[in-house]
Design a protein around this motif. Structure first.
Motif, PDB file in Angstrom:
ATOM      1  N   SER A  14       0.829  -1.209   0.000  1.00  0.00           N
ATOM      2  CA  SER A  14       0.000   0.000   0.000  1.00  0.00           C
ATOM      3  C   SER A  14       0.860   1.254   0.000  1.00  0.00           C
ATOM      4  O   SER A  14       0.569   2.220  -0.707  1.00  0.00           O
ATOM      5  N   GLY A  17       2.407   1.675  -3.490  1.00  0.00           N
ATOM      6  CA  GLY A  17       1.390   2.157  -4.418  1.00  0.00           C
ATOM      7  C   GLY A  17       1.018   3.604  -4.174  1.00  0.00           C
ATOM      8  O   GLY A  17       0.855   4.386  -5.111  1.00  0.00           O
ATOM      9  N   VAL A  21       1.428   6.805  -6.676  1.00  0.00           N
ATOM     10  CA  VAL A  21       0.323   7.708  -6.993  1.00  0.00           C
ATOM     11  C   VAL A  21       0.722   9.157  -6.716  1.00  0.00           C
ATOM     12  O   VAL A  21       0.425  10.061  -7.506  1.00  0.00           O
ATOM     13  N   ALA A  54      -5.078   7.065  -1.677  1.00  0.00           N
ATOM     14  CA  ALA A  54      -4.636   5.845  -2.347  1.00  0.00           C
ATOM     15  C   ALA A  54      -4.089   4.841  -1.349  1.00  0.00           C
ATOM     16  O   ALA A  54      -4.345   3.636  -1.476  1.00  0.00           O
ATOM     17  N   PHE A  58      -5.686   1.224  -1.177  1.00  0.00           N
ATOM     18  CA  PHE A  58      -4.847   0.063  -1.461  1.00  0.00           C
ATOM     19  C   PHE A  58      -4.782  -0.874  -0.261  1.00  0.00           C
ATOM     20  O   PHE A  58      -4.747  -2.093  -0.420  1.00  0.00           O
ATOM     21  N   MET A 109      -2.206   6.734 -13.385  1.00  0.00           N
ATOM     22  CA  MET A 109      -2.932   6.333 -12.176  1.00  0.00           C
ATOM     23  C   MET A 109      -3.575   4.965 -12.377  1.00  0.00           C
ATOM     24  O   MET A 109      -3.576   4.125 -11.472  1.00  0.00           O
ATOM     25  N   SER A 113      -2.737   1.619 -10.171  1.00  0.00           N
ATOM     26  CA  SER A 113      -3.820   0.900  -9.486  1.00  0.00           C
ATOM     27  C   SER A 113      -3.923  -0.547  -9.969  1.00  0.00           C
ATOM     28  O   SER A 113      -4.082  -1.469  -9.161  1.00  0.00           O
ATOM     29  N   LEU A 117      -3.282  -4.118  -7.888  1.00  0.00           N
ATOM     30  CA  LEU A 117      -4.232  -5.223  -7.928  1.00  0.00           C
ATOM     31  C   LEU A 117      -3.564  -6.504  -8.414  1.00  0.00           C
ATOM     32  O   LEU A 117      -3.825  -7.589  -7.900  1.00  0.00           O
TER      33      LEU A 117
END
Length: 130
Positions: A14, A17, A21, A54, A58, A109, A113, A117
């Motif tokens: 997280s 990520g 972002v 984000a 996440f 973005m 994302s 995932l």
């Protein structure tokens, strides 16, 4: 007090990520000008806001995937399918096969994302096997 390895992994993914972002926001996002001002604002505030949002999203995604992965064989297969969908979506967005008319910030973005995932299931699956 020791930290659960799954929680540490979710926090790390997280954080990575959310940093990605924030970097995309800082480098590529052009916020609209404020009312009554001639110059557009500096996107530092937006980068911080996107980092926080984000990171939370996440982390929630990671816990959701980890929960689905605990549902036995069907859950593991479903999460690995999430991985395939996420990795392909990241590739297709980056190459312009998906969202080819999007501005660079939105496309990147989407890449970040989709990559998050796609990365979660294999990492959590490998962690569960240890």
């Amino acid at each position: 007090m020791p930290v659960d390895p799954e929680t540490a992994t979710i926090a790390l993914v997280s954080l990575c990520g959310a940093v990605a972002v924030a970097v995309v926001t800082r480098r590529h996002y052009e916020p609209p000008p404020r009312d009554g001002e001639d110059e557009p604002p500096e996107p530092v505030f937006e980068a911080v806001v996107f980092f926080v949002l984000a990171g939370g999203l996440f982390a929630g995604l990671g816990y959701a995937i980890a929960t689905v992965g605990r549902w036995g064989t069907l859950g593991r297969v479903a999460t690995l399918l999430f991985s395939l969908v996420g990795c392909y979506s990241a590739y297709a967005t980056y190459t312009g096969r998906i969202a080819d008319d999007a501005d660079p910030a939105s496309a990147l973005m989407g890449v970040v994302s989709a990559t998050v995932l796609g990365v979660y299931p294999p990492i959590l699956f490998a962690l569960a096997q240890l």
